[in-house]
Write a protein that holds these residues in place. Structure first.
Motif, PDB file in Angstrom:
ATOM      1  N   GLN A 201      25.579   8.102  -5.479  1.00 15.43           N
ATOM      2  CA  GLN A 201      24.592   7.079  -5.807  1.00 15.43           C
ATOM      3  C   GLN A 201      23.276   7.194  -5.039  1.00 15.43           C
ATOM      4  O   GLN A 201      22.236   6.747  -5.527  1.00 15.43           O
ATOM      5  CB  GLN A 201      25.190   5.687  -5.539  1.00 15.43           C
ATOM      6  CG  GLN A 201      26.304   5.297  -6.477  1.00 15.43           C
ATOM      7  CD  GLN A 201      25.789   4.935  -7.855  1.00 15.43           C
ATOM      8  OE1 GLN A 201      24.732   4.337  -7.999  1.00 15.43           O
ATOM      9  NE2 GLN A 201      26.543   5.305  -8.876  1.00 15.43           N
ATOM     10  N   VAL A 202      23.307   7.758  -3.832  1.00 18.55           N
ATOM     11  CA  VAL A 202      22.114   7.748  -2.987  1.00 18.55           C
ATOM     12  C   VAL A 202      20.920   8.407  -3.668  1.00 18.55           C
ATOM     13  O   VAL A 202      19.773   7.998  -3.476  1.00 18.55           O
ATOM     14  CB  VAL A 202      22.404   8.408  -1.617  1.00 18.55           C
ATOM     15  CG1 VAL A 202      22.671   9.898  -1.763  1.00 18.55           C
ATOM     16  CG2 VAL A 202      21.257   8.158  -0.649  1.00 18.55           C
ATOM     17  N   HIS A 203      21.169   9.385  -4.506  1.00 17.78           N
ATOM     18  CA  HIS A 203      20.069  10.097  -5.162  1.00 17.78           C
ATOM     19  C   HIS A 203      19.408   9.268  -6.260  1.00 17.78           C
ATOM     20  O   HIS A 203      18.333   9.625  -6.745  1.00 17.78           O
ATOM     21  CB  HIS A 203      20.581  11.419  -5.734  1.00 17.78           C
ATOM     22  CG  HIS A 203      21.161  12.323  -4.681  1.00 17.78           C
ATOM     23  ND1 HIS A 203      20.389  12.969  -3.752  1.00 17.78           N
ATOM     24  CD2 HIS A 203      22.443  12.642  -4.384  1.00 17.78           C
ATOM     25  CE1 HIS A 203      21.163  13.672  -2.927  1.00 17.78           C
ATOM     26  NE2 HIS A 203      22.416  13.482  -3.300  1.00 17.78           N
ATOM     27  N   LEU A 204      20.032   8.161  -6.658  1.00 12.49           N
ATOM     28  CA  LEU A 204      19.462   7.293  -7.685  1.00 12.49           C
ATOM     29  C   LEU A 204      18.596   6.188  -7.087  1.00 12.49           C
ATOM     30  O   LEU A 204      17.929   5.447  -7.808  1.00 12.49           O
ATOM     31  CB  LEU A 204      20.586   6.654  -8.511  1.00 12.49           C
ATOM     32  CG  LEU A 204      21.567   7.623  -9.181  1.00 12.49           C
ATOM     33  CD1 LEU A 204      22.677   6.847  -9.881  1.00 12.49           C
ATOM     34  CD2 LEU A 204      20.846   8.551 -10.150  1.00 12.49           C
ATOM     35  N   ALA A 205      18.604   6.090  -5.770  1.00 10.92           N
ATOM     36  CA  ALA A 205      17.916   4.995  -5.088  1.00 10.92           C
ATOM     37  C   ALA A 205      16.416   5.011  -5.344  1.00 10.92           C
ATOM     38  O   ALA A 205      15.811   3.964  -5.609  1.00 10.92           O
ATOM     39  CB  ALA A 205      18.195   5.048  -3.588  1.00 10.92           C
ATOM     40  N   ALA A 206      15.783   6.169  -5.252  1.00  7.19           N
ATOM     41  CA  ALA A 206      14.321   6.243  -5.374  1.00  7.19           C
ATOM     42  C   ALA A 206      13.830   5.688  -6.701  1.00  7.19           C
ATOM     43  O   ALA A 206      12.848   4.949  -6.746  1.00  7.19           O
ATOM     44  CB  ALA A 206      13.852   7.687  -5.190  1.00  7.19           C
ATOM     45  N   GLU A 207      14.517   6.029  -7.785  1.00  7.21           N
ATOM     46  CA  GLU A 207      14.097   5.537  -9.093  1.00  7.21           C
ATOM     47  C   GLU A 207      14.258   4.022  -9.174  1.00  7.21           C
ATOM     48  O   GLU A 207      13.433   3.334  -9.783  1.00  7.21           O
ATOM     49  CB  GLU A 207      14.900   6.224 -10.193  1.00  7.21           C
ATOM     50  CG  GLU A 207      14.602   7.711 -10.317  1.00  7.21           C
ATOM     51  CD  GLU A 207      15.437   8.381 -11.390  1.00  7.21           C
ATOM     52  OE1 GLU A 207      16.190   7.669 -12.095  1.00  7.21           O
ATOM     53  OE2 GLU A 207      15.335   9.607 -11.529  1.00  7.21           O
ATOM     54  N   ALA A 208      15.317   3.500  -8.577  1.00  6.94           N
ATOM     55  CA  ALA A 208      15.529   2.050  -8.575  1.00  6.94           C
ATOM     56  C   ALA A 208      14.433   1.343  -7.774  1.00  6.94           C
ATOM     57  O   ALA A 208      13.924   0.289  -8.182  1.00  6.94           O
ATOM     58  CB  ALA A 208      16.901   1.718  -8.009  1.00  6.94           C
ATOM     59  N   PHE A 209      14.054   1.914  -6.644  1.00  2.84           N
ATOM     60  CA  PHE A 209      12.971   1.325  -5.843  1.00  2.84           C
ATOM     61  C   PHE A 209      11.643   1.398  -6.595  1.00  2.84           C
ATOM     62  O   PHE A 209      10.823   0.479  -6.516  1.00  2.84           O
ATOM     63  CB  PHE A 209      12.845   2.034  -4.497  1.00  2.84           C
ATOM     64  CG  PHE A 209      14.013   1.819  -3.586  1.00  2.84           C
ATOM     65  CD1 PHE A 209      14.587   0.567  -3.439  1.00  2.84           C
ATOM     66  CD2 PHE A 209      14.541   2.872  -2.855  1.00  2.84           C
ATOM     67  CE1 PHE A 209      15.660   0.365  -2.592  1.00  2.84           C
ATOM     68  CE2 PHE A 209      15.616   2.678  -2.011  1.00  2.84           C
ATOM     69  CZ  PHE A 209      16.180   1.423  -1.874  1.00  2.84           C
ATOM     70  N   GLN A 210      11.423   2.484  -7.301  1.00  3.25           N
ATOM     71  CA  GLN A 210      10.196   2.615  -8.085  1.00  3.25           C
ATOM     72  C   GLN A 210      10.099   1.508  -9.123  1.00  3.25           C
ATOM     73  O   GLN A 210       9.042   0.892  -9.298  1.00  3.25           O
ATOM     74  CB  GLN A 210      10.145   3.982  -8.776  1.00  3.25           C
ATOM     75  CG  GLN A 210       8.881   4.207  -9.592  1.00  3.25           C
ATOM     76  CD  GLN A 210       8.882   5.548 -10.291  1.00  3.25           C
ATOM     77  OE1 GLN A 210       9.915   5.990 -10.816  1.00  3.25           O
ATOM     78  NE2 GLN A 210       7.740   6.222 -10.299  1.00  3.25           N
ATOM     79  N   ARG A 211      11.211   1.240  -9.812  1.00  2.52           N
ATOM     80  CA  ARG A 211      11.214   0.170 -10.813  1.00  2.52           C
ATOM     81  C   ARG A 211      10.964  -1.189 -10.169  1.00  2.52           C
ATOM     82  O   ARG A 211      10.233  -2.027 -10.702  1.00  2.52           O
ATOM     83  CB  ARG A 211      12.542   0.157 -11.572  1.00  2.52           C
ATOM     84  CG  ARG A 211      12.735   1.343 -12.515  1.00  2.52           C
ATOM     85  CD  ARG A 211      13.928   1.141 -13.417  1.00  2.52           C
ATOM     86  NE  ARG A 211      15.182   1.086 -12.683  1.00  2.52           N
ATOM     87  CZ  ARG A 211      15.927   2.149 -12.386  1.00  2.52           C
ATOM     88  NH1 ARG A 211      15.527   3.353 -12.753  1.00  2.52           N
ATOM     89  NH2 ARG A 211      17.068   2.018 -11.726  1.00  2.52           N
ATOM     90  N   ALA A 212      11.564  -1.412  -8.995  1.00  2.00           N
ATOM     91  CA  ALA A 212      11.431  -2.705  -8.321  1.00  2.00           C
ATOM     92  C   ALA A 212      10.024  -2.947  -7.790  1.00  2.00           C
ATOM     93  O   ALA A 212       9.534  -4.078  -7.805  1.00  2.00           O
ATOM     94  CB  ALA A 212      12.440  -2.801  -7.181  1.00  2.00           C
ATOM     95  N   LEU A 213       9.357  -1.884  -7.343  1.00  2.00           N
ATOM     96  CA  LEU A 213       8.067  -2.042  -6.678  1.00  2.00           C
ATOM     97  C   LEU A 213       6.862  -1.740  -7.556  1.00  2.00           C
ATOM     98  O   LEU A 213       5.815  -2.376  -7.416  1.00  2.00           O
ATOM     99  CB  LEU A 213       8.001  -1.139  -5.439  1.00  2.00           C
ATOM    100  CG  LEU A 213       8.943  -1.502  -4.291  1.00  2.00           C
ATOM    101  CD1 LEU A 213       8.913  -0.413  -3.236  1.00  2.00           C
ATOM    102  CD2 LEU A 213       8.567  -2.837  -3.690  1.00  2.00           C
ATOM    103  N   PHE A 214       6.979  -0.777  -8.444  1.00  2.00           N
ATOM    104  CA  PHE A 214       5.811  -0.286  -9.168  1.00  2.00           C
ATOM    105  C   PHE A 214       5.828  -0.561 -10.667  1.00  2.00           C
ATOM    106  O   PHE A 214       4.870  -0.236 -11.357  1.00  2.00           O
ATOM    107  CB  PHE A 214       5.652   1.232  -8.957  1.00  2.00           C
ATOM    108  CG  PHE A 214       5.484   1.620  -7.520  1.00  2.00           C
ATOM    109  CD1 PHE A 214       4.341   1.268  -6.814  1.00  2.00           C
ATOM    110  CD2 PHE A 214       6.473   2.319  -6.856  1.00  2.00           C
ATOM    111  CE1 PHE A 214       4.186   1.629  -5.481  1.00  2.00           C
ATOM    112  CE2 PHE A 214       6.325   2.689  -5.522  1.00  2.00           C
ATOM    113  CZ  PHE A 214       5.188   2.335  -4.843  1.00  2.00           C
ATOM    114  N   ASP A 215       6.902  -1.144 -11.194  1.00  2.00           N
ATOM    115  CA  ASP A 215       6.999  -1.408 -12.628  1.00  2.00           C
ATOM    116  C   ASP A 215       5.993  -2.502 -13.017  1.00  2.00           C
ATOM    117  O   ASP A 215       6.068  -3.628 -12.528  1.00  2.00           O
ATOM    118  CB  ASP A 215       8.422  -1.872 -12.964  1.00  2.00           C
ATOM    119  CG  ASP A 215       8.623  -2.051 -14.476  1.00  2.00           C
ATOM    120  OD1 ASP A 215       7.627  -1.995 -15.215  1.00  2.00           O
ATOM    121  OD2 ASP A 215       9.767  -2.245 -14.886  1.00  2.00           O
TER     122      ASP A 215
END
Length: 199
Positions: free
Chosen positions: A179-193
């Protein structure tokens, strides 16, 4: 960027993004100020202290993976309260999690809530915890507590988002490595969407 709502006077250039590992950031955060601390509270304390004195940020954003038995894998949770879960000096009469002879509360509160994200309490310690059912925290990691403590002592606003990579149970290690490799995309959605910025 979603954080602008909470900090309208702080630019992206004045924001420091703090990760334990590069795998948690991927290439998503290559265009912003980042520091990779390494694993554990000691490494985190050293790296953030150096970065603060070098960059003088006006906002610190900690992004990282964490385990939880309350939140599901893949969720992003905003942590605004922190516990040092491996501090235990109970044989000397102190409460569990209490730092002896200090003014640091057992439950450290220093963090900005982000609208639209669930809020959690993060227990940080230098161990990979696999059971925290009766604990005063619902998320476990290995760095956030000391990052929040340093930010508070320096008078710097702090945002902490955790990507839930595992359930802090018997399969936690295997789940984390996937799962750790999916974290960046999730943070991108949370912060930059852009859709979230209108919330």
């Amino acid at each position: 960027m979603m954080l602008i709502k909470q900090f309208p006077d702080i630019t992206l250039a004045d924001t420091l993004f703090v990760f334990a590992l590069e795998a948690e950031a991927g290439s998503v955060f290559s265009h912003v100020n980042t520091v990779f601390t390494g694993i554990g509270k000691v490494n985190a304390a050293i790296a953030l202290t150096k970065a603060i004195h070098r960059q003088r940020p006006k906002l610190i954003v900690n992004l990282g993976s964490a385990g939880s038995q309350r939140y599901g894998k893949g969720e992003v949770v905003c942590c605004t309260r922190f516990v040092q879960r491996d501090m235990d000096v109970t044989p000397l009469g102190f409460a569990r999690y209490e730092t002896p002879l200090s003014d640091i509360p057992v439950l450290l509160e220093h963090g900005q809530a982000i609208p639209g994200l669930p809020q959690g309490t993060c227990g940080s310690g230098d161990s990979f915890e696999v059971n925290h059912g009766e604990s005063p925290y619902d998320i476990v990691d290995m760095e956030a507590y000391v990052l929040a403590l340093i930010a508070r002592s320096e008078g710097i606003p702090f945002v902490c988002l955790k990507y839930i990579s595992d359930d802090a149970g018997s399969d936690a290690a295997g789940d984390w490595s996937v799962q750790v490799h999916l974290a960046a995309e999730a943070f991108q959605r949370a912060l930059f969407d852009p859709a979230r910025q209108s919330e």
